[in-house]
Design a protein around this motif. Structure first.
Motif, mmCIF file in Angstrom:
data_model
loop_
_atom_site.group_PDB
_atom_site.id
_atom_site.type_symbol
_atom_site.label_atom_id
_atom_site.label_comp_id
_atom_site.label_asym_id
_atom_site.label_seq_id
_atom_site.Cartn_x
_atom_site.Cartn_y
_atom_site.Cartn_z
ATOM 1 N N GLY A 50 0.832 -1.196 0.000
ATOM 2 C CA GLY A 50 0.000 0.000 0.000
ATOM 3 C C GLY A 50 0.864 1.241 0.000
ATOM 4 N N ILE A 51 0.613 2.128 -0.948
ATOM 5 C CA ILE A 51 1.412 3.350 -1.134
ATOM 6 C C ILE A 51 0.527 4.568 -0.884
ATOM 7 C CG2 ILE A 51 2.757 4.714 -2.792
ATOM 8 C CD1 ILE A 51 4.074 2.082 -1.923
ATOM 9 N N ASP A 52 1.060 5.589 -0.211
ATOM 10 C CA ASP A 52 0.322 6.848 -0.047
ATOM 11 C C ASP A 52 1.228 8.070 -0.162
ATOM 12 O OD1 ASP A 52 1.735 6.850 2.289
ATOM 13 O OD2 ASP A 52 0.009 6.991 3.621
ATOM 14 N N GLY A 53 2.481 7.852 -0.540
ATOM 15 C CA GLY A 53 3.402 8.975 -0.671
ATOM 16 C C GLY A 53 4.154 9.319 0.596
ATOM 17 N N SER A 54 3.824 8.669 1.709
ATOM 18 C CA SER A 54 4.493 8.958 2.977
ATOM 19 C C SER A 54 5.822 8.214 3.070
ATOM 20 C CB SER A 54 3.606 8.542 4.156
ATOM 21 O OG SER A 54 3.480 7.127 4.202
ATOM 22 N N GLU A 55 6.662 8.660 3.999
ATOM 23 C CA GLU A 55 7.941 7.976 4.231
ATOM 24 C C GLU A 55 7.718 6.559 4.751
ATOM 25 O OE1 GLU A 55 10.513 10.210 6.708
ATOM 26 O OE2 GLU A 55 10.608 11.947 5.380
ATOM 27 N N ASP A 56 6.682 6.381 5.574
ATOM 28 C CA ASP A 56 6.401 5.045 6.088
ATOM 29 C C ASP A 56 6.038 4.081 4.966
ATOM 30 O OD1 ASP A 56 6.825 5.988 8.647
ATOM 31 O OD2 ASP A 56 5.080 4.966 9.476
ATOM 32 N N ALA A 57 5.288 4.560 3.988
ATOM 33 C CA ALA A 57 4.911 3.706 2.861
ATOM 34 C C ALA A 57 6.129 3.351 2.019
ATOM 35 C CB ALA A 57 3.852 4.392 2.011
ATOM 36 N N VAL A 58 7.024 4.300 1.823
ATOM 37 C CA VAL A 58 8.260 4.025 1.090
ATOM 38 C C VAL A 58 9.106 3.007 1.847
ATOM 39 C CG1 VAL A 58 10.423 5.026 0.246
ATOM 40 C CG2 VAL A 58 8.270 6.264 -0.065
ATOM 41 N N ARG A 59 9.169 3.155 3.171
ATOM 42 C CA ARG A 59 9.913 2.211 3.994
ATOM 43 C C ARG A 59 9.307 0.804 3.872
ATOM 44 N NH1 ARG A 59 9.356 4.957 8.157
ATOM 45 N NH2 ARG A 59 11.202 6.227 7.861
ATOM 46 N N ALA A 60 7.984 0.732 3.834
ATOM 47 C CA ALA A 60 7.313 -0.558 3.668
ATOM 48 C C ALA A 60 7.637 -1.155 2.303
ATOM 49 C CB ALA A 60 5.804 -0.382 3.821
ATOM 50 N N ALA A 61 7.685 -0.317 1.274
ATOM 51 C CA ALA A 61 8.022 -0.808 -0.063
ATOM 52 C C ALA A 61 9.447 -1.335 -0.110
ATOM 53 C CB ALA A 61 7.827 0.306 -1.087
ATOM 54 N N ASN A 62 10.368 -0.645 0.556
ATOM 55 C CA ASN A 62 11.752 -1.116 0.592
ATOM 56 C C ASN A 62 11.839 -2.486 1.254
ATOM 57 O OD1 ASN A 62 12.503 1.288 -0.602
ATOM 58 N ND2 ASN A 62 13.232 2.218 1.303
ATOM 59 N N TRP A 63 11.106 -2.656 2.355
ATOM 60 C CA TRP A 63 11.089 -3.956 3.034
ATOM 61 C C TRP A 63 10.518 -5.029 2.112
ATOM 62 C CZ3 TRP A 63 7.797 -7.841 4.345
ATOM 63 C CH2 TRP A 63 8.212 -8.726 5.340
ATOM 64 N N ALA A 64 9.471 -4.663 1.383
ATOM 65 C CA ALA A 64 8.812 -5.627 0.494
ATOM 66 C C ALA A 64 9.714 -6.054 -0.657
ATOM 67 C CB ALA A 64 7.517 -5.031 -0.050
ATOM 68 N N VAL A 65 10.602 -5.175 -1.105
ATOM 69 C CA VAL A 65 11.530 -5.542 -2.179
ATOM 70 C C VAL A 65 12.393 -6.722 -1.746
ATOM 71 C CG1 VAL A 65 13.578 -4.787 -3.451
ATOM 72 C CG2 VAL A 65 11.586 -3.299 -3.317
ATOM 73 N N ALA A 66 12.965 -6.639 -0.557
ATOM 74 C CA ALA A 66 13.803 -7.732 -0.060
ATOM 75 C C ALA A 66 12.983 -9.004 0.115
ATOM 76 C CB ALA A 66 14.456 -7.329 1.260
ATOM 77 N N GLU A 67 11.756 -8.861 0.587
ATOM 78 C CA GLU A 67 10.891 -10.022 0.785
ATOM 79 C C GLU A 67 10.532 -10.668 -0.551
ATOM 80 O OE1 GLU A 67 8.636 -12.699 3.226
ATOM 81 O OE2 GLU A 67 10.241 -11.267 3.631
ATOM 82 N N ALA A 68 10.198 -9.845 -1.531
ATOM 83 C CA ALA A 68 9.864 -10.371 -2.862
ATOM 84 C C ALA A 68 11.058 -11.061 -3.487
ATOM 85 C CB ALA A 68 9.373 -9.232 -3.762
#
Length: 278
Positions: free
Chosen positions: A11-29
Motif C-alpha cells: 500500500g502506497i500513499d506517498g508517505s515515508e512510512d509507505a516508502v519504507r514498507a516498499a523497501n522492506w517488500a523488495v527484499a521479501e519479494a
C-alpha cells in the motif's frame, strides 16, 4: 505459504512510512521470487495526478533496488481499507507502513493498517518507523491455537528464507487464572506445562524445517509487553490473529493489536483460513 504466482501487494500513499514498507517488500519479494504490486488508493479525482506520481516514484525506487524484480503499479478508487482487503484476496502478502501522512484517501494511517492486518485474507506485514533490521531472529508468539500454529509455520518459512534464527515464545501470566498472583510452587508447575506445550508445538515443524535454527522461550509476563521487548532485537515479529485464551493463551486478538502499535520491528499478522472468510 510462499506462492510465487501471487504478488506481494504494497500500500502506497506517498508517505515515508509507505516508502519504507516498499523497501522492506523488495527484499521479501526477492527471496520469495514474487512480483511486487504497488497500490495507491485515491478517493479524490482532483488528486489523481498526485497519486499517480507518488506510486510511480516509489516504483522507480523499488526497481533501482532490485532491477530483476517485476514491479507493477495500480491506482485504485474507493476507500483504502476496502480496496486493500480486496487486494489481499489475490496476494500472498500485503505490506503496509505503520502510519501515513494524512490527507487524500485517508492515507495509510495506523487505523487503516491495523484494520487491514486484522481482516486481510493473507498475512499482512506492518512496517513501523525506524530502519528495519535484517539481522536478529524471526520472532513468533504462540499459544497452541490453530491461529498460532499457522503463524508458527509462517515464521519457520520466513526464517528459512532469511537464513535467520527462529525464536518461538509462549507467554503466560496469572491474570488468566486468578485475580491474585500464584504461589511460587504453582508458578513453577505452570511454567513447566507451558515449556512442554511449547516444545510440542515446535517439534513437528522443526522436523519439516531441519535447516532452521530455532530456540524456545516460555516466559511469565504480559504478552504485549514481553513480545514487544523481545522484538527490539528481532527482524520480524509474527503473531496469529486469534488465540485460544486460557492460562497460557496469548489472547491473540488483543495481542496482535498491541504489538502492531508498539513493536519496534515489522509485525506480520497471520489469520486462520476460517477467519479469512469473515
Amino acid at each position: 505459504m510462499v506462492t510465487p504466482d501471487k504478488p506481494i501487494v504494497v500500500g502506497i500513499d506517498g508517505s515515508e512510512d509507505a516508502v519504507r514498507a516498499a523497501n522492506w517488500a523488495v527484499a521479501e519479494a526477492d527471496h520469495r521470487g514474487a512480483a511486487l504490486l504497488l497500490v495507491i488508493v485515491n478517493d479524490d479525482p482532483a488528486r489523481a495526478s498526485y497519486a499517480e506520481d507518488a506510486v510511480r516514484k516509489t516504483a522507480e525506487k523499488c526497481r533501482a533496488m532490485a532491477p530483476h524484480l517485476a514491479v507493477d503499479v495500480e491506482t485504485a478508487s474507493g476507500r483504502p481499507v476496502e480496496e486493500l482487503l480486496r487486494q489481499s484476496r489475490k496476494a500472498q502478502l500485503v505490506v503496509l507502513g505503520g502510519r501515513g501522512h494524512g490527507g487524500f484517501a485517508d492515507a495509510l494511517i495506523g487505523g487503516v493498517s491495523a484494520a487491514v492486518a486484522t481482516h486481510g485474507s493473507c498475512p499482512v506485514v506492518v512496517v513501523r518507523r525506524g530502519v528495519p533490521t535484517t539481522v536478529g531472529p524471526v520472532l513468533v508468539g504462540v499459544d497452541g491455537s490453530e491461529s498460532s500454529t499457522n503463524a508458527l509455520r509462517f515464521a519457520f518459512e520466513e526464517a528459512r528464507g532469511a537464513a535467520a534464527e527462529l525464536l518461538v515464545m509462549e507467554v503466560w501470566h496469572e491474570g488468566d487464572l486468578l485475580a491474585g498472583p500464584l504461589p511460587s510452587d504453582e508458578r513453577d508447575r505452570v511454567q513447566r506445562e507451558v515449556e512442554q506445550s511449547l516444545a510440542d508445538q515446535v517439534s513437528s515443524l522443526q522436523e519439516e524445517f531441519p535447516n532452521v535454527r530455532s530456540r524456545q522461550l516460555a516466559q511469565r509476563g504480559h504478552p504485549v509487553a514481553t513480545l514487544t521487548d523481545a522484538g527490539r532485537n528481532a527482524q520480524l515479529l509474527v503473531v496469529g490473529h486469534r488465540g485460544r485464551g486460557g492460562f497460557g493463551g496469548l489472547f491473540l486478538g488483543s495481542v496482535a493489536a498491541g504489538v502492531l502499535h508498539h513493536a519496534p520491528c515489522p509485525v506480520v499478522v497471520v489469520r486462520n483460513g476460517d477467519d479469512r472468510a469473515k
